[in-house]
Scaffold this motif. Structure first.
Motif, short mmCIF file in Angstrom:
data_model
loop_
_atom_site.label_atom_id
_atom_site.label_comp_id
_atom_site.label_asym_id
_atom_site.label_seq_id
_atom_site.Cartn_x
_atom_site.Cartn_y
_atom_site.Cartn_z
N THR A 149 -3.54 7.97 -5.93
CA THR A 149 -2.33 7.64 -5.16
C THR A 149 -1.98 6.17 -5.32
O THR A 149 -0.80 5.81 -5.45
CB THR A 149 -2.54 7.98 -3.67
OG1 THR A 149 -2.83 9.37 -3.54
CG2 THR A 149 -1.30 7.65 -2.86
N GLN A 150 -3.00 5.32 -5.31
CA GLN A 150 -2.75 3.88 -5.42
C GLN A 150 -2.20 3.50 -6.79
O GLN A 150 -1.27 2.70 -6.90
CB GLN A 150 -4.05 3.11 -5.15
CG GLN A 150 -4.60 3.25 -3.75
CD GLN A 150 -3.78 2.49 -2.72
OE1 GLN A 150 -3.16 1.49 -3.05
NE2 GLN A 150 -3.80 2.96 -1.49
N VAL A 151 -2.75 4.07 -7.86
CA VAL A 151 -2.37 3.62 -9.20
C VAL A 151 -1.02 4.18 -9.65
O VAL A 151 -0.41 3.65 -10.58
CB VAL A 151 -3.46 3.99 -10.24
CG1 VAL A 151 -4.77 3.34 -9.89
CG2 VAL A 151 -3.62 5.51 -10.37
N ARG A 152 -0.53 5.25 -9.00
CA ARG A 152 0.76 5.81 -9.42
C ARG A 152 1.93 4.89 -9.07
O ARG A 152 2.98 4.94 -9.71
CB ARG A 152 0.98 7.17 -8.75
CG ARG A 152 0.10 8.27 -9.28
CD ARG A 152 0.42 9.58 -8.60
NE ARG A 152 1.71 10.11 -9.05
CZ ARG A 152 2.41 11.00 -8.37
NH1 ARG A 152 1.99 11.44 -7.20
NH2 ARG A 152 3.56 11.44 -8.84
N LYS A 153 1.79 4.08 -8.04
CA LYS A 153 2.84 3.12 -7.66
C LYS A 153 4.17 3.81 -7.34
O LYS A 153 5.23 3.28 -7.67
CB LYS A 153 3.05 2.07 -8.76
CG LYS A 153 1.82 1.25 -9.09
CD LYS A 153 1.43 0.33 -7.95
CE LYS A 153 0.26 -0.56 -8.32
NZ LYS A 153 -0.18 -1.41 -7.20
N MET A 154 4.09 4.97 -6.72
CA MET A 154 5.31 5.66 -6.31
C MET A 154 5.91 4.96 -5.08
O MET A 154 5.19 4.35 -4.29
CB MET A 154 5.01 7.12 -5.98
CG MET A 154 4.60 7.96 -7.18
SD MET A 154 5.94 8.18 -8.34
CE MET A 154 6.97 9.33 -7.41
N ASP B 58 0.86 -1.19 0.00
CA ASP B 58 0.00 0.00 0.00
C ASP B 58 0.89 1.24 0.00
O ASP B 58 1.69 1.42 0.91
CB ASP B 58 -0.90 0.00 1.24
CG ASP B 58 -2.00 1.03 1.16
OD1 ASP B 58 -1.81 2.05 0.46
OD2 ASP B 58 -3.05 0.83 1.79
N PRO B 59 0.78 2.13 -1.01
CA PRO B 59 1.66 3.30 -1.06
C PRO B 59 1.26 4.43 -0.12
O PRO B 59 2.03 5.37 0.06
CB PRO B 59 1.56 3.75 -2.53
CG PRO B 59 0.19 3.34 -2.93
CD PRO B 59 -0.09 2.06 -2.20
N TYR B 60 0.06 4.38 0.44
CA TYR B 60 -0.37 5.46 1.34
C TYR B 60 -1.38 4.89 2.34
O TYR B 60 -2.58 5.13 2.24
CB TYR B 60 -0.99 6.60 0.53
CG TYR B 60 -0.89 7.95 1.22
CD1 TYR B 60 0.33 8.53 1.48
CD2 TYR B 60 -2.04 8.63 1.60
CE1 TYR B 60 0.42 9.76 2.10
CE2 TYR B 60 -1.96 9.87 2.22
CZ TYR B 60 -0.73 10.43 2.46
OH TYR B 60 -0.63 11.65 3.09
N PRO B 61 -0.90 4.11 3.31
CA PRO B 61 -1.81 3.35 4.17
C PRO B 61 -2.34 4.15 5.35
O PRO B 61 -1.66 5.03 5.90
CB PRO B 61 -0.92 2.21 4.67
CG PRO B 61 0.44 2.84 4.76
CD PRO B 61 0.52 3.82 3.61
N TYR B 62 -3.56 3.85 5.74
CA TYR B 62 -4.05 4.24 7.07
C TYR B 62 -3.66 3.10 7.99
O TYR B 62 -4.35 2.10 8.08
CB TYR B 62 -5.56 4.47 7.05
CG TYR B 62 -6.12 4.90 8.38
CD1 TYR B 62 -5.80 6.13 8.93
CD2 TYR B 62 -6.98 4.07 9.10
CE1 TYR B 62 -6.30 6.53 10.15
CE2 TYR B 62 -7.50 4.46 10.32
CZ TYR B 62 -7.15 5.70 10.85
OH TYR B 62 -7.66 6.09 12.07
N PHE B 63 -2.52 3.24 8.65
CA PHE B 63 -1.85 2.10 9.27
C PHE B 63 -2.69 1.44 10.34
O PHE B 63 -2.80 0.21 10.39
CB PHE B 63 -0.51 2.56 9.86
CG PHE B 63 0.34 1.46 10.41
CD1 PHE B 63 0.71 0.39 9.61
CD2 PHE B 63 0.76 1.47 11.73
CE1 PHE B 63 1.50 -0.64 10.11
CE2 PHE B 63 1.54 0.46 12.23
CZ PHE B 63 1.91 -0.60 11.42
#
Length: 309
Positions: A293-298, A173-178
């Motif tokens: 954010t998810q699809v950019r895969k940064m 997950d590139p930007y998780p709500y941990f």
């Protein structure tokens, strides 16, 4: 061979706390029958934090330092450090000392009892009453609308077994709500309640934007309820508008000369429906931004340097 525990502490402009943090973590781990590594990830501090970390790392080989190339935010940086942990368990604890390092012993005790996830919760806090009440209200809201049961008043500090870390690595997950992600994994979660002290040195790095960011992240990542409310509210408003239109039509037909609509209801209606549309578009935009954010895969972060790895 004794098990290894990884201690992870994210840092940003914490030069006043980093030495005490290091000493208190070392003191706690000296009382436990485990080896440990202490990973500090610096999110491009602008004060003397990095210099102090370099000095401490030169004296203590257990202290490992990751220095980010830039500030990647308060969500991605700690998560990246957790994924670098090599221990049989990983402990996440803040560097501002508001999550007392002495709680590590309590986390480990719960882990020894068989829990794969342990979270610190703060039923009481010495922070401002208004902020504490706002946080509690948010936790109650998100617990009600979330698709998975969430732990209320969790600070984010806690212990995570290697099995949990392996699952987190596979999720990517590139930007998780941990805190929500841990609940979504599904392992039973033990809690360690404590009274959160006030910050003694430095200033908080949280502001309205960062709190809003993590608040909306928790909602968009773990609930479809706002989208469904938007659909139902739109349907209800359409019916209400239709009823009002028929009401005005009948009143005009019955009292053609006496009934005057005037400008006030028209203006109020325009502003009301305009506000509702802007709100709904904003909520929809949050979900679109989350997808983007998810699809950019940064990458979570880009590292400038590693020390003692």
């Amino acid at each position: 061979m004794s098990k290894l525990i990884s201690i992870v502490t994210p840092c940003y402009n914490e030069e006043g706390n980093i030495e005490e943090l290091h000493a208190r973590v070392a003191a706690v781990m000296a009382t436990l029958p485990y080896d440990y590594e202490h990973i500090c990830i610096d999110n491009c501090s602008t004060d003397g934090t990095v210099a102090k970390l370099r000095k401490l790392a030169s004296e203590d080989p257990r202290l490992k330092v990751i220095i980010n190339a830039r500030n990647f935010g308060h969500i991605k940086s700690p998560y990246h450090a957790i994924l670098q942990a090599n221990g049989d368990a990983c402990v996440l604890i803040a560097s501002d000392l508001q999550d007392p390092p002495e709680m590590i012993a309590e986390f480990v005790k719960k882990w020894e009892e068989g829990f794969k996830t342990v979270l610190a919760v703060k039923p009481e806090s010495e922070e401002s009453k208004l902020m504490f009440l706002a946080r509690r209200a948010y936790y109650r809201l998100i617990s009600r609308i979330s698709e998975v049961p969430l732990i209320q008043n969790a600070t984010g500090a806690g212990l995570f077994d290697r099995a949990v870390l392996d699952i987190l690595r596979s999720i990517q997950d590139p930007y998780p709500y941990f805190r929500g992600l841990l609940c979504e994994i599904g392992f039973p979660i033990a809690t360690v309640p404590f009274r959160q002290p006030r910050r003694t040195r430095g200033i908080t790095k949280n502001n309205f934007y960062t709190l809003y960011d993590i608040g909306m992240l928790g909602i968009t990542n773990h609930s479809k309820m706002p989208l469904r409310i938007m659909a139902m509210a739109g349907f209800a408003l359409a019916i209400l508008s239709l009823i009002a239109a028929f009401g005005f039509l009948i009143a005009k037909l019955l009292f053609w000369n006496e009934f005057q609509l005037g400008m006030a209801p028209i203006l109020i209606g325009i502003f009301f429906f305009g506000a509702v549309q802007c709100f709904f578009i904003g909520v929809l935009g949050e979900y679109v931004a989350s997808i983007h954010t998810q699809v950019r895969k940064m990458p979570l972060v880009v590292e400038a340097e590693r020390i003692n790895f």
